[in-house]
Motif scaffolding. Structure first.
Motif, mmCIF file in Angstrom:
data_model
loop_
_atom_site.group_PDB
_atom_site.id
_atom_site.type_symbol
_atom_site.label_atom_id
_atom_site.label_comp_id
_atom_site.label_asym_id
_atom_site.label_seq_id
_atom_site.Cartn_x
_atom_site.Cartn_y
_atom_site.Cartn_z
ATOM 1 N N ALA A 122 -74.456 43.131 -23.774
ATOM 2 C CA ALA A 122 -74.770 44.539 -24.035
ATOM 3 C C ALA A 122 -75.865 45.041 -23.095
ATOM 4 C CB ALA A 122 -75.182 44.726 -25.494
ATOM 5 N N ALA A 123 -76.837 44.191 -22.792
ATOM 6 C CA ALA A 123 -77.925 44.585 -21.895
ATOM 7 C C ALA A 123 -77.391 44.934 -20.513
ATOM 8 C CB ALA A 123 -78.975 43.476 -21.810
ATOM 9 N N ARG A 124 -76.375 44.216 -20.044
ATOM 10 C CA ARG A 124 -75.800 44.505 -18.731
ATOM 11 C C ARG A 124 -75.207 45.915 -18.682
ATOM 12 N NH1 ARG A 124 -74.735 38.976 -19.119
ATOM 13 N NH2 ARG A 124 -72.627 39.216 -19.903
ATOM 14 N N GLY A 125 -74.713 46.398 -19.822
ATOM 15 C CA GLY A 125 -74.162 47.753 -19.886
ATOM 16 C C GLY A 125 -75.115 48.762 -20.510
ATOM 17 N N ASN A 126 -76.371 48.345 -20.754
ATOM 18 C CA ASN A 126 -77.393 49.190 -21.388
ATOM 19 C C ASN A 126 -76.893 49.768 -22.715
ATOM 20 O OD1 ASN A 126 -80.037 50.179 -21.434
ATOM 21 N ND2 ASN A 126 -79.408 52.147 -20.586
ATOM 22 N N MET A 127 -76.210 48.925 -23.507
ATOM 23 C CA MET A 127 -75.632 49.347 -24.785
ATOM 24 C C MET A 127 -76.421 48.747 -25.948
ATOM 25 S SD MET A 127 -73.008 51.243 -24.173
ATOM 26 C CE MET A 127 -71.953 51.216 -25.590
ATOM 27 N N PRO A 128 -76.793 49.554 -26.929
ATOM 28 C CA PRO A 128 -77.415 49.016 -28.132
ATOM 29 C C PRO A 128 -76.385 48.251 -28.969
ATOM 30 C CG PRO A 128 -77.689 51.420 -28.020
ATOM 31 C CD PRO A 128 -76.749 51.018 -26.941
ATOM 32 N N LEU A 129 -76.863 47.311 -29.753
ATOM 33 C CA LEU A 129 -76.056 46.638 -30.775
ATOM 34 C C LEU A 129 -76.500 47.179 -32.122
ATOM 35 C CD1 LEU A 129 -76.160 42.855 -29.767
ATOM 36 C CD2 LEU A 129 -74.246 44.420 -29.524
ATOM 37 N N THR A 130 -75.553 47.470 -32.999
ATOM 38 C CA THR A 130 -75.888 47.935 -34.335
ATOM 39 C C THR A 130 -75.172 47.075 -35.369
ATOM 40 O OG1 THR A 130 -74.093 49.579 -34.369
ATOM 41 C CG2 THR A 130 -76.258 50.316 -33.572
ATOM 42 N N LEU A 131 -75.747 47.040 -36.568
ATOM 43 C CA LEU A 131 -75.145 46.334 -37.690
ATOM 44 C C LEU A 131 -75.809 46.803 -38.968
ATOM 45 C CD1 LEU A 131 -77.345 43.976 -38.727
ATOM 46 C CD2 LEU A 131 -76.570 42.883 -36.651
ATOM 47 N N SER A 132 -75.232 46.436 -40.084
ATOM 48 C CA SER A 132 -75.823 46.717 -41.390
ATOM 49 C C SER A 132 -75.867 45.418 -42.169
ATOM 50 C CB SER A 132 -74.999 47.757 -42.150
ATOM 51 O OG SER A 132 -75.019 48.988 -41.476
ATOM 52 N N THR A 133 -76.884 45.291 -43.019
ATOM 53 C CA THR A 133 -77.043 44.095 -43.839
ATOM 54 C C THR A 133 -77.538 44.530 -45.213
ATOM 55 O OG1 THR A 133 -77.966 41.850 -43.848
ATOM 56 C CG2 THR A 133 -79.439 43.605 -43.135
ATOM 57 N N PRO A 134 -77.154 43.802 -46.256
ATOM 58 C CA PRO A 134 -77.622 44.179 -47.598
ATOM 59 C C PRO A 134 -79.144 44.095 -47.700
ATOM 60 C CG PRO A 134 -75.832 42.589 -47.737
ATOM 61 C CD PRO A 134 -76.229 42.674 -46.300
ATOM 62 N N ILE A 135 -79.721 45.044 -48.437
ATOM 63 C CA ILE A 135 -81.166 45.022 -48.667
ATOM 64 C C ILE A 135 -81.540 43.830 -49.538
ATOM 65 C CG2 ILE A 135 -83.076 46.247 -49.810
ATOM 66 C CD1 ILE A 135 -81.732 48.880 -48.906
ATOM 67 N N PHE A 136 -80.731 43.565 -50.554
ATOM 68 C CA PHE A 136 -81.027 42.481 -51.489
ATOM 69 C C PHE A 136 -79.953 41.404 -51.395
ATOM 70 C CE2 PHE A 136 -82.571 46.468 -53.382
ATOM 71 C CZ PHE A 136 -83.928 46.204 -53.339
ATOM 72 N N GLY A 137 -80.351 40.163 -51.569
ATOM 73 C CA GLY A 137 -79.405 39.058 -51.647
ATOM 74 C C GLY A 137 -78.958 38.494 -50.318
#
Length: 181
Positions: A122-137
């Protein structure tokens, strides 16, 4: 010029290869291992299995509708299937919608190494990585923080995270990390 073979070597014995029909049992096993709370119901094993299958179909339909152009990879460690990652290569970011490592392969850095490999690409293309994760557990939040992900939003029950490559305009924003986990 050689064409895409359906796999990416990440180094350290790790490889990502496109998932196939032959991987469906593994993918379902990973789904069950990553959602142990579904087995907590006080019910018969047949009911629990049906519950997992219903939730699995719903998850797949959701991924297909939200990320129709996603890539579904099997993570291999020294030639043996060790997990799965689903990535959507968008125009504004690369979205990790699922990452799962088999219980027997956890704790040796497979997940971290796969994400670091994606960060390098992603850095080579200057692209951010995104994701979501549970707050709990979830035990993943400290790992994502260690890998440089920042909280960019919170929508119960999920935290939305992003990693920005060095020099990306959004990387310059200061975003104090709340303490979760």
């Amino acid at each position: 010029m050689s064409g895409f073979t359906g796999s990416f070597m990440l180094g350290a014995g790790l490889n990502l290869r496109l998932a196939s029909q032959n991987d469906q049992e593994l993918i379902f096993q990973l789904f069950m291992e990553s959602r142990p709370w579904l087995a907590w119901a006080d019910a018969s094993s047949d009911f629990i299995r049906d519950l997992y299958e219903q939730q699995f179909r719903a998850m797949r339909a959701g991924v297909e509708s939200v990320y129709p152009d996603h890539l579904d990879f099997i993570i291999e460690n020294c030639g043996t299937a060790a997990g799965r990652i689903i990535v959507d290569l968008g125009y504004a970011d690369w979205r990790i919608s699922e990452i799962q490592v088999l219980k027997k392969a956890r704790g040796i850095g497979i997940g971290s190494n796969v994400i670091e490999g994606l960060q390098a690409a992603a850095a080579r293309g200057n692209m951010p990585l995104t994701l979501s994760t549970p707050i709990f557990g979830s035990t993943s939040f400290p790992l994502y923080q260690r890998l440089g992900f920042q909280v960019i939003g919170e929508q119960m029950p999920m935290l939305h995270l992003a990693w920005f490559p060095p020099g990306h305009p959004a990387a310059l924003l200061s975003n104090p990390a709340p303490q979760y986990g």
